[in-house]
Design an enzyme around this catalytic site. Structure first.
Site, short mmCIF file in Angstrom:
data_model
loop_
_atom_site.label_atom_id
_atom_site.label_comp_id
_atom_site.label_asym_id
_atom_site.label_seq_id
_atom_site.Cartn_x
_atom_site.Cartn_y
_atom_site.Cartn_z
N THR A 1 107.97 41.20 99.95
CA THR A 1 107.19 40.56 98.89
C THR A 1 106.96 41.50 97.71
O THR A 1 106.95 42.72 97.88
CB THR A 1 105.83 40.11 99.48
N ASP A 2 106.70 40.91 96.54
CA ASP A 2 106.34 41.74 95.38
C ASP A 2 104.93 42.33 95.54
O ASP A 2 104.55 43.22 94.79
CB ASP A 2 106.44 40.94 94.07
N GLU A 3 104.16 41.81 96.52
CA GLU A 3 102.77 42.27 96.65
C GLU A 3 102.68 43.74 97.09
O GLU A 3 101.64 44.36 96.97
CB GLU A 3 102.00 41.36 97.61
N LYS B 1 103.20 44.71 104.90
CA LYS B 1 104.58 44.48 104.44
C LYS B 1 105.14 45.77 103.83
O LYS B 1 106.32 46.10 104.02
CB LYS B 1 104.62 43.35 103.40
#
Ligand code: NAD
Ligand code: TYD
Length: 359
Positions: free
Chosen positions: A133-135, A163
């Site tokens: 994820t971009d998070e 992640k």
């Protein structure tokens, strides 16, 4: 090709599996524990498909995972299985540590053992593709440039931290053991079959039930939205053409404030399913903000665009229209999810023991 997809009964995994089966002659080994987020109803069309083999396995189960490699001998693994909801991670972080970190390590170890014993073309062509994820990059200020593949990791929530940890493990298995890995970091997805705890399906279904539409804080936080089919296409392209060891950001180039997203859904519903006495906009309710709420995500997707030639096919307007339409026309799926009946789907619909679907 035989591809092992983990998390294939989830939102993105099920879209990927459907697309892969429809558009190629690949066989999919779909490995999923079927947590609350796993729903085989989303794959009902593939119930008897000879190229869809479902295996109900927890990725933290070392023996179970090793057995899958021995039994199915995949050409590639694409790893999506995860706990994926930020709000849940705030209330109960430990399962995120277990599945997202330990589960990824278990898969990496099993894949490494299997890959070590391959030879020739099978060894050369094997890939372990980790879907992230971009998070992991943390959040951006309003004027900051979008995340690139070089942006340092500064995750904020237990979800994004777990992640980030899994991404580090995947890179370590590449650097230390030479495992041919690929990593993709994608922005917020939306589309059919998304569990209604995430913003877009939650708002659509609350609106249809005339319930308040909860907007955290002032609704000014920004996400970069991508239609799930475009993500699935990007994943297939990276697996086919990506360079081992390389990371690819995937995003729609479509930044929206949450309030804009919610208002767009209300406008579509006002047109598609008008209420008699009021507009859906009247249901919008500002509620207490999420702790640690990331302000803004935005992706610079120029690497995957320039090196691999990927482009999203949907605009936000076309994708959102399709999504609302899907929820309006799939009452069975919605009812099953809202009542919890989908949890019995495996037994009641397939009438088969786990591990035999598609065989
Ligand atoms: P999801 O929650 O809808 O699906 C996750 C799936 O993983 C479910 O089917 C669940 O049953 C399965 N699973 C969970 N724990 C498992 C375990 N221990 N063993 C085996 N299976 C298990 O998630 P999603 O939105 O489809 O996301 C898929 C992946 O993509 C995740 O890795 C997520 O971090 C990543 N991602 C999601 C988004 C997004 O906007 N949804 C964006 C970027 C990246
Ligand atoms: P979400 O779909 O949970 O994805 P993520 O937290 O991974 O970005 O939330 C998207 C945005 O919408 C996020 O800024 C939080 C906000 N949000 C609300 O305003 N109300 C809600 O009920 C939910 C679930 C999210």
């Amino acid at each position: 090709m035989k591809i092992m997809v983990t998390g294939g009964a989830g939102f993105i995994g099920s879209a990927l599996v459907r697309q892969w089966i429809a558009e190629s002659d690949c066989t999919i080994i779909n490995v999923d524990k079927l947590t609350y987020a796993g729903n085989l109803h989303s794959l009902a069309d593939l119930q008897h498909h000879p190229r869809h083999i479902f295996e109900q396995v927890d990725i933290c189960d070392v023996e179970g995972v090793e057995k899958l490699f021995r039994l199915h001998r995949p050409d590639a693994v694409i790893h999506l299985a995860a706990e994926s909801h930020v709000d849940r991670s705030i209330h109960g972080p430990m399962v995120f540590i277990e599945t997202n970190i330990t589960g990824t390590a278990v898969l990496l170890q099993a894949a490494r053992g299997y890959w070590n014993e391959l030879s020739g073309e099978a060894k050369e062509n094997f890939r372990f593709h980790h879907v992230s994820t971009d998070e992991v990059y943390g959040d951006l200020d309003w004027q900051d440039p979008p995340f690139t593949e070089e942006t340092p990791y500064t995750p904020s929530s237990p979800y994004s931290a777990s992640k980030a940890a899994s991404d580090h493990l995947v890179r370590a298995w590449h650097r230390t053991y030479g495992l041919p890995v690929l990593i993709t970091n994608c922005s917020n997805n939306y589309g059919p079959c998304q569990f209604p705890e995430k913003l877009i399906p939650l708002v659509i279904l609350n609106a249809l039930n005339h319930k308040p539409l909860p907007v955290y804080g002032q609704g000014l936080n920004v996400r970069d939205w991508l239609y799930v089919e475009d993500h699935a296409r990007a994943l297939r392209l990276v697996l086919a053409k990506g360079e081992p060891g390389r990371t690819y950001n995937i995003g729609g180039g479509c930044e929206k404030q949450n309030i804009q997203v919610v208002e767009s859904i209300c406008s579509i519903l006002d047109r598609m399913k008008p209420l008699h006495s009021q507009s859906y906009h009247a249901l919008i309710t500002f509620v207490t903000d999420r702790p640690g709420h990331d302000r803004r995500y935005a992706i610079d997707a120029s690497r995957i665009q320039q090196e691999l030639g990927w482009q999203p096919l949907e605009t936000f307007d076309s994708g959102l229209e399709k999504t609302v339409n899907w929820y309006l026309n799939n009452g069975d799926w919605v009812t099953n999810v809202q009542s919890g009946a989908y949890r019995g789907w495996l037994e009641s619909h397939y009438r088969l023991p786990a591990g035999t679907i598609g065989n």
